[in-house]
Design an enzyme around this catalytic site. Structure first.
Site, PDB file in Angstrom:
ATOM      1  N   SER A   1       0.839  -1.200   0.000  1.00  0.00           N
ATOM      2  CA  SER A   1       0.000   0.000   0.000  1.00  0.00           C
ATOM      3  C   SER A   1       0.872   1.246   0.000  1.00  0.00           C
ATOM      4  CB  SER A   1      -0.905   0.014   1.220  1.00  0.00           C
ATOM      5  OG  SER A   1      -0.163   0.290   2.398  1.00  0.00           O
ATOM      6  N   ASP A   2       0.336   2.322  -0.548  1.00  0.00           N
ATOM      7  CA  ASP A   2       0.976   3.616  -0.338  1.00  0.00           C
ATOM      8  C   ASP A   2       0.874   3.948   1.151  1.00  0.00           C
ATOM      9  OD1 ASP A   2       2.233   6.027  -0.753  1.00  0.00           O
ATOM     10  OD2 ASP A   2       0.942   6.659  -2.388  1.00  0.00           O
ATOM     11  N   ALA A   3       1.743   4.824   1.625  1.00  0.00           N
ATOM     12  CA  ALA A   3       1.827   5.082   3.063  1.00  0.00           C
ATOM     13  C   ALA A   3       0.504   5.607   3.611  1.00  0.00           C
ATOM     14  CB  ALA A   3       2.942   6.087   3.346  1.00  0.00           C
ATOM     15  N   GLY A   4      -0.127   4.819   4.459  1.00  0.00           N
ATOM     16  CA  GLY A   4      -1.375   5.229   5.088  1.00  0.00           C
ATOM     17  C   GLY A   4      -2.615   4.962   4.274  1.00  0.00           C
ATOM     18  N   ALA A   5      -2.447   4.386   3.079  1.00  0.00           N
ATOM     19  CA  ALA A   5      -3.596   4.222   2.188  1.00  0.00           C
ATOM     20  C   ALA A   5      -4.692   3.351   2.797  1.00  0.00           C
ATOM     21  CB  ALA A   5      -3.145   3.631   0.854  1.00  0.00           C
TER      22      ALA A   5
END
Length: 848
Positions: free
Chosen positions: A192-196
């Site tokens: 995942s993208d950071a925090g997605a």
């Protein structure tokens, strides 16, 4: 190209030699990057330090389409074309991987999957944005480069923050499983993208609790969570998710397997001595070879946008001015997420260009690239005494970067005034250097006579200044510019599509209908090239087969240099909407002056396919050419047919008579020379309804061809022939005419074509200095004459005195003294749409 998975032991060198479409420079860059990544990783491991940015899985390349020129992360992408991005992505991924049959040196993670590319913050946040994407645009624009990256050697894919058609990307089974794994056969991991994942709850409100969100993401195909330092990640709850029965242990094991596969490919479980990449160390970082490659890459990335013969510079100058916020800014000449090179290796325009002259006047004019303050006096003082001024403007990551979009193409702060002042006050010629990730407004500099050259620099690297020096002086033939724009440089903000509209209608060069300042693929050289002998083999292709494209390029200029050829393709008669043009091949080749090189490239069958809803990708057979017959008393909207390549002929038929069909047959087959068409339009065929004057306005302002100021689809008097005619020897007798006398007009018409046929000549007149408004053009003579091929006929006609008169209120018709222009040819003068003949022009004078 048929993309291959690197499951065999074929080396990347073999891959490059076989797949010649892929330029090698991006591979060399990726190879150097991975050597340094592995070397630093080995150092971290030796110190038992496992902090962020110490691993081997690189969050690169960013291959989102540069669909909007104001997106803050455009600088990270390869541009706006999916084929271009896919070629570079596959080569970058294979370069990171290395050539060992068992171990990866480092690995690519293709991001951001998918339909990412703005907005960051304007007009809404990327953390909650829902990209509404038609299926055809998804398949033909937003997915192809990810397929190339995933099948070109990448180990991972990063899912993006946005939702796609209502479903967050990191919980989107269609993306992560159905397409990525089932359709493309990808066996790597998805991170995942950071925090997605957190933002699925917090911003998208798609789900409302951690347990359901974790289950949904794993089921969709997510393998790994990247969370931005929160005390607890969503995937920390996976044990509870399994215990609650919302996820099976077997599925969890399946999702872990690709992560361990990646670790195995990195050699984590093998004896270090069996892995040659473990021998790399910090001595392999920033080596002279890598610095030389960095310099070469910067030189090849520059795009020459304007050159009035000023470059290359060969003579040393007495003085130069290097001004603007990028004149000596070591931080901003490098893009977002750039590494931290040794300061001793950083060369700004100041340090790189100063050797051009005995004296250098360097003034930034602004404290930073936002340019909220402006030292106008310092700038003017510097440029007013320099032989040449190098004006360094742009954006930098202080203006365009992750989290921030640009509100317009306008240069930040006082930079527009800086450009204006330099143009007005510079003593000598100005060379404009633009540092930006996307287009900025430089229209004024493009049109300014004293701006003799413009170079789009992007954000090169630590060698910027030296690279500029080499290009500007053309230190060698390799420094002759050949870079091309990877995006459309729009002329105005009004041409830019909406940031939130993910339909490709009027977006990127592939669908854009306007006139840009500079088009995609644009770039100048110090020399010139001639293309010849384009051959396609075969010309009739069975669906599924490839086409070989061959042509010759000759360097016709006085300098050796590289040329980047571009091969485009258009669909003439697809049953679904397709790009106007699609790049299908490109490469860079060095050509000595006077040399001719033979180019051979392929268009593969996959590139010919179009997406048809309900069927998938389909290679459609060609349809036959179309002849459009228009039956009308006046103009109708046929703009689409005029521009369609497969509409090979258009005939305005009016409403003929009972013999219509036979007459058409005779004209279409040209039964005899009398059937060669010579008809002319008796009206202006307007291009749009907006050009048509009011029905109730009987003033002639902008009405009919005689007063119309626009560009019609077809002008009054327009009509083509199957042959061509040349007009010569226009003579007026007399050329000085007493008011009330007539003028004889004579000229010759030669049939210069291969067929006999009739020509309708048209003679027009214009008043140059009447005291009252007059028509722009007035038809004063016409006739139809049959001319055999090769024959010349002499024409004589008269303009009588009454035709020279104008109406003067209170006086009636008056023949005023002054100059009159006479035109003779096959159509109305000064039209964008040309017919099969030329137009002659001369003048006579009326006196009293």
């Amino acid at each position: 190209m048929k993309w291959r998975k690197f499951d065999d032991v074929r080396t990347v060198k073999e891959f490059i030699e076989t797949d010649q479409k892929i330029p090698s420079l991006i591979y060399e860059v990726a190879e150097a990057i991975s050597v340094e990544v592995r070397a630093k990783h080995n150092d971290f491991v030796s110190k038992k330090s496992y902090v962020e940015h110490s691993g081997l899985a690189c969050f690169s390349p960013v291959i989102n389409i540069m669909r909007h020129p104001l997106w803050g992360r455009n600088q990270e992408t390869y541009g706006e074309d999916p084929y271009l991005s896919g070629v570079y992505a596959a080569h970058f991924a294979s370069g990171l991987r290395g050539t060992h049959p068992r171990f990866y040196r480092a690995a690519a993670i293709c991001k951001h999957f998918d339909a990412h590319g703005g907005p960051e913050d304007l007009p809404v946040s990327r953390l909650s944005f829902n990209a509404i994407v038609p299926e055809r645009d998804l398949r033909m624009t937003y997915l192809p480069q990810f397929k190339a990256c995933a099948q070109g050697g990448a180990l991972g894919v990063m899912c993006s923050y946005n939702s796609l058609n209502g479903i967050p990307a990191c919980a989107n089974k269609k993306l992560l499983t159905d397409i990525l794994r089932t359709e493309w056969g990808f066996d790597g991991f998805v991170v995942s993208d950071a925090g997605a994942i957190e933002f699925i709850i917090e911003w998208h409100h798609y789900l409302n609790n951690i347990i359901d969100t974790a289950a949904a993401c794993v089921k969709a195909g997510l393998n790994l969570e990247l969370h931005p330092g929160y005390p607890q990640g969503i995937f920390d709850s996976l044990e509870q998710v399994v215990n609650d029965g919302k996820l099976t242990k077997e599925m969890l094991v399946e999702r872990v397997k690709p992560l361990f596969l990646a670790r195995m490919k990195f050699g984590e479980f093998d004896p270090p001595e069996t892995n040659p990449y473990t021998q790399l160390n910090l001595s392999d970082v920033m080596t002279p070879e890598h610095q030389a490659l960095s310099l070469k890459t910067a030189v090849e990335s520059f795009v020459l946008l304007k050159n009035k013969g000023f470059l290359p510079m060969r003579d040393r100058l007495k003085s130069i001015a290097i001004v603007g916020p990028f004149a000596d800014n070591p931080d901003q000449i490098m893009g977002n997420y750039a590494p931290n090179p040794d300061p001793k290796t950083i060369f700004t325009p100041k340090t790189g260009l100063s050797p051009l002259a005995d004296t250098s006047y360097v003034v930034s004019g602004c404290s930073d690239t936002k340019c909220l303050d402006y030292d106008v006096e310092g700038i003017i003082k510097a440029v007013s005494k320099a032989d040449v001024t190098f004006l360094c403007v742009g954006t930098g990551q202080a203006v365009e970067t992750e989290n921030f979009d640009r509100p317009s193409m306008k240069l930040p702060g006082y930079q527009p005034f800086l450009i204006q002042d330099v143009i007005k006050k510079a003593l000598g010629p100005v060379v404009l250097l633009v540092f930006s990730g996307g287009p900025v407004n430089i229209v004024e500099a493009v049109s300014a006579d004293n701006v003799v050259a413009i170079i789009q620099c992007f954000f090169p690297n630590q060698g910027t200044g030296v690279a500029l020096y080499q290009m500007i002086t053309m230190k060698s033939s390799l420094d002759n510019p050949a870079g091309r724009l990877p995006f459309t440089w729009y002329a105005t903000d009004e041409q830019i599509p909406s940031m939130t509209n993910y339909s490709m209608v009027n977006g990127t060069y592939r669908y854009f209908n306007g006139d840009p300042l500079f088009p995609f693929g644009y770039g100048l050289s110090y020399t010139t090239f001639q293309y010849n002998d384009l051959v396609l083999t075969p010309t009739k292709v069975k669906a599924g087969d490839n086409v070989t494209v061959t042509f010759n390029i000759t360097n016709t200029g006085s300098l050796s240099g590289s040329e980047v050829y571009e091969v485009y393709m258009s669909w003439l008669n697809a049953t679904v909407p397709t790009p106007k043009y699609q790049l299908v091949g490109f490469n860079r080749t060095l050509i000595d002056k006077g040399q001719t090189v033979a180019i051979s490239t392929q268009i593969n069958s996959q590139q010919m396919a179009v997406w048809v809803d309900g069927k998938g990708f389909v290679i459609e057979p060609a349809l036959g050419p179309v002849v459009l017959l228009v039956f009308s008393g006046g103009p109708v909207n046929i703009v689409e047919a005029v521009s369609a390549d497969n509409v090979v002929a258009i005939i305005q038929c009016f409403f003929p008579n009972q013999g219509t069909g036979v007459a058409l047959y005779q004209m279409i087959t040209m039964k005899s020379s009398l059937d060669n068409p010579a008809g002319r339009l008796p009206f202006t065929w307007y291009a749009t309804d907006e050009q048509i004057p009011s029905m109730t306005n009987y003033s002639m302002v902008n009405g009919t061809y005689r007063y119309f100021n626009g560009d019609p689809l077809f002008p009054f008097g327009y009509g083509l022939s199957y042959t061509t005619f040349q007009y010569n020897d226009l003579v007026l007798t007399p050329t000085k005419v007493k008011a009330g006398d007539n003028v004889t007009v004579t000229f010759n018409i030669t049939n210069t074509g291969s067929l006999s046929g009739s020509e309708v000549y048209e003679v027009y007149m214009s008043w140059l200095n009447a005291t009252v408004p007059t028509p722009k053009y007035q038809l004063v003579g016409f006739n139809r004459t049959l001319i055999d091929k090769g024959q010349t006929v002499a024409i004589s006609t008269q303009i009588n005195s009454q035709q020279m008169a104008v109406w003067v209120d209170g006086k009636g018709f008056v023949i005023e003294p002054g100059d009159m222009v006479v035109y003779a040819g096959g159509q109305l003068p000064n039209q964008k749409v040309q017919v099969s003949s030329n137009i002659l022009r001369t003048v006579f004078t009326i006196y009293t």
